[in-house]
Design an enzyme around this catalytic site. Sequence first.
Site, PDB file in Angstrom:
ATOM      1  N   GLY A  98       0.832  -1.191   0.000  1.00 27.34           N
ATOM      2  CA  GLY A  98       0.000   0.000   0.000  1.00 27.34           C
ATOM      3  C   GLY A  98       0.868   1.242   0.000  1.00 27.34           C
ATOM      4  O   GLY A  98       2.070   1.168   0.296  1.00 27.34           O
ATOM      5  N   GLN A 157       2.690  10.064   1.846  1.00 30.54           N
ATOM      6  CA  GLN A 157       4.026   9.443   1.885  1.00 30.54           C
ATOM      7  C   GLN A 157       4.905   9.908   0.723  1.00 30.54           C
ATOM      8  O   GLN A 157       6.119   9.740   0.765  1.00 30.54           O
ATOM      9  CB  GLN A 157       3.924   7.910   1.847  1.00 30.54           C
ATOM     10  CG  GLN A 157       3.350   7.301   3.122  1.00 30.54           C
ATOM     11  CD  GLN A 157       3.292   5.790   3.022  1.00 30.54           C
ATOM     12  OE1 GLN A 157       2.343   5.250   2.476  1.00 30.54           O
ATOM     13  NE2 GLN A 157       4.305   5.123   3.541  1.00 30.54           N
ATOM     14  N   CYS A 181       6.317  -0.238   7.469  1.00 26.07           N
ATOM     15  CA  CYS A 181       5.881   0.947   6.731  1.00 26.07           C
ATOM     16  C   CYS A 181       7.032   1.425   5.864  1.00 26.07           C
ATOM     17  O   CYS A 181       8.171   1.506   6.321  1.00 26.07           O
ATOM     18  CB  CYS A 181       5.459   2.039   7.710  1.00 26.07           C
ATOM     19  SG  CYS A 181       4.876   3.539   6.884  1.00 26.07           S
ATOM     20  N   LEU A 182       6.711   1.755   4.619  1.00 19.31           N
ATOM     21  CA  LEU A 182       7.750   2.239   3.701  1.00 19.31           C
ATOM     22  C   LEU A 182       8.344   3.557   4.187  1.00 19.31           C
ATOM     23  O   LEU A 182       9.447   3.918   3.772  1.00 19.31           O
ATOM     24  CB  LEU A 182       7.167   2.414   2.295  1.00 19.31           C
ATOM     25  CG  LEU A 182       6.722   1.103   1.610  1.00 19.31           C
ATOM     26  CD1 LEU A 182       5.991   1.409   0.313  1.00 19.31           C
ATOM     27  CD2 LEU A 182       7.918   0.196   1.357  1.00 19.31           C
ATOM     28  N   HIS A 203      -4.107   0.938   7.960  1.00 22.89           N
ATOM     29  CA  HIS A 203      -2.769   1.547   7.985  1.00 22.89           C
ATOM     30  C   HIS A 203      -2.712   2.747   7.028  1.00 22.89           C
ATOM     31  O   HIS A 203      -2.171   3.807   7.382  1.00 22.89           O
ATOM     32  CB  HIS A 203      -1.742   0.463   7.597  1.00 22.89           C
ATOM     33  CG  HIS A 203      -0.326   0.916   7.467  1.00 22.89           C
ATOM     34  ND1 HIS A 203       0.679   0.453   8.305  1.00 22.89           N
ATOM     35  CD2 HIS A 203       0.292   1.750   6.591  1.00 22.89           C
ATOM     36  CE1 HIS A 203       1.832   1.009   7.945  1.00 22.89           C
ATOM     37  NE2 HIS A 203       1.623   1.793   6.898  1.00 22.89           N
ATOM     38  N   GLU A 204      -3.293   2.588   5.828  1.00 14.75           N
ATOM     39  CA  GLU A 204      -3.246   3.684   4.840  1.00 14.75           C
ATOM     40  C   GLU A 204      -4.124   4.853   5.257  1.00 14.75           C
ATOM     41  O   GLU A 204      -3.731   6.019   5.103  1.00 14.75           O
ATOM     42  CB  GLU A 204      -3.664   3.194   3.449  1.00 14.75           C
ATOM     43  CG  GLU A 204      -2.817   2.084   2.850  1.00 14.75           C
ATOM     44  CD  GLU A 204      -1.328   2.287   2.970  1.00 14.75           C
ATOM     45  OE1 GLU A 204      -0.873   3.445   3.044  1.00 14.75           O
ATOM     46  OE2 GLU A 204      -0.605   1.276   3.006  1.00 14.75           O
ATOM     47  N   HIS A 222      -2.408   7.052   7.633  1.00 17.45           N
ATOM     48  CA  HIS A 222      -1.471   8.004   7.015  1.00 17.45           C
ATOM     49  C   HIS A 222      -2.190   9.299   6.638  1.00 17.45           C
ATOM     50  O   HIS A 222      -1.618  10.387   6.745  1.00 17.45           O
ATOM     51  CB  HIS A 222      -0.849   7.412   5.740  1.00 17.45           C
ATOM     52  CG  HIS A 222       0.353   6.547   5.974  1.00 17.45           C
ATOM     53  ND1 HIS A 222       1.514   7.023   6.541  1.00 17.45           N
ATOM     54  CD2 HIS A 222       0.585   5.238   5.696  1.00 17.45           C
ATOM     55  CE1 HIS A 222       2.409   6.031   6.601  1.00 17.45           C
ATOM     56  NE2 HIS A 222       1.874   4.936   6.095  1.00 17.45           N
TER      57      HIS A 222
HETATM   58  O1  GNR Z   1       4.179  -2.658   2.410  1.00 12.59           O
HETATM   59  C1  GNR Z   1       3.579  -2.560   3.490  1.00 12.59           C
HETATM   60  N1  GNR Z   1       3.333  -3.683   4.199  1.00 12.59           N
HETATM   61  C2  GNR Z   1       2.501  -3.714   5.302  1.00 12.59           C
HETATM   62  C3  GNR Z   1       2.538  -4.865   6.104  1.00 12.59           C
HETATM   63  C4  GNR Z   1       1.731  -4.964   7.199  1.00 12.59           C
HETATM   64  C5  GNR Z   1       0.869  -3.937   7.499  1.00 12.59           C
HETATM   65  C6  GNR Z   1       0.829  -2.786   6.732  1.00 12.59           C
HETATM   66  C7  GNR Z   1       1.639  -2.679   5.636  1.00 12.59           C
HETATM   67  S1  GNR Z   1       1.566  -1.255   4.645  1.00 12.59           S
HETATM   68  C8  GNR Z   1       3.190  -1.232   4.004  1.00 12.59           C
HETATM   69  C9  GNR Z   1       3.342  -0.140   2.964  1.00 12.59           C
HETATM   70  C10 GNR Z   1       3.115   1.211   3.611  1.00 12.59           C
HETATM   71  O2  GNR Z   1       3.905   1.730   4.355  1.00 12.59           O
HETATM   72  N2  GNR Z   1       1.985   1.808   3.356  1.00 12.59           N
HETATM   73  O3  GNR Z   1       1.693   2.979   3.950  1.00 12.59           O
HETATM   74 NI    NI Z   2       2.873   3.053   5.778  1.00 15.86          NI
END
Ligand code: GNR
Ligand code: NI
Length: 173
Positions: free
Chosen positions: A46, A51, A93-94, A135-136, A139
């Site tokens: 995601g 980001q 998270c990236l 999670h997204e 953000h």
């Molecule tokens: O690539 C991602 N893997 C992930 C693994 C477990 C829970 C959430 C994520 S999201 C993350 C990519 C990211 O940072 N998206 O904002």
């Molecule tokens: Ni993230």
Amino acid sequence: MALLEILHYPNPLLKERSLPVETFDAELRQLAEDMAETMYDAPGVGLAAPQVGALKRMVVIDCSAHEEPADLIVAVNPEVIAREGDCMEEEGCLSVPGYFAKVARSARVRVRYQDLEGQTQERDADGLLAVAIQHEIDHLDGTLFVDRLSSLKRSMFRKKYLKMLQQQELEEA
Ligand code: GNR
Ligand code: NI
């Protein structure tokens, strides 16, 4: 087509609340395309617009891993409209490369969003997709998964991570 630069913690833009999208134009479609390309390249499941420095309420998600066909979701102005159950899965998270921790989330969610044409869509999710959606959307509200850790774990994260970043800077100098 372009790869975008992913901002890293503690960049202050990651703490901002993103603004609702009101205009569904070519510029928005281009941003979605570039975000998808950046997510696949990373690779990640995601990516949220803030980001990559765009404070707009748009996310791209693809949890299909290596299955064919790919299942790319572009969700504009997404909101969770129902939630059920609890889970505690390991997240990364990236924007926080190299750090992973378990986070408490809802196990199943129903999400309402607009597609790139501005049409309202709804979708049920469980498993990794449910976690990724939450999670997204976090953000878009300026929340990182590390903000959802217990205060003890969060302060340990800050100390360890900022020290690691300093060390990297020294090595690069
Ligand atoms: O690539 C991602 N893997 C992930 C693994 C477990 C829970 C959430 C994520 S999201 C993350 C990519 C990211 O940072 N998206 O904002
Ligand atoms: Ni993230």
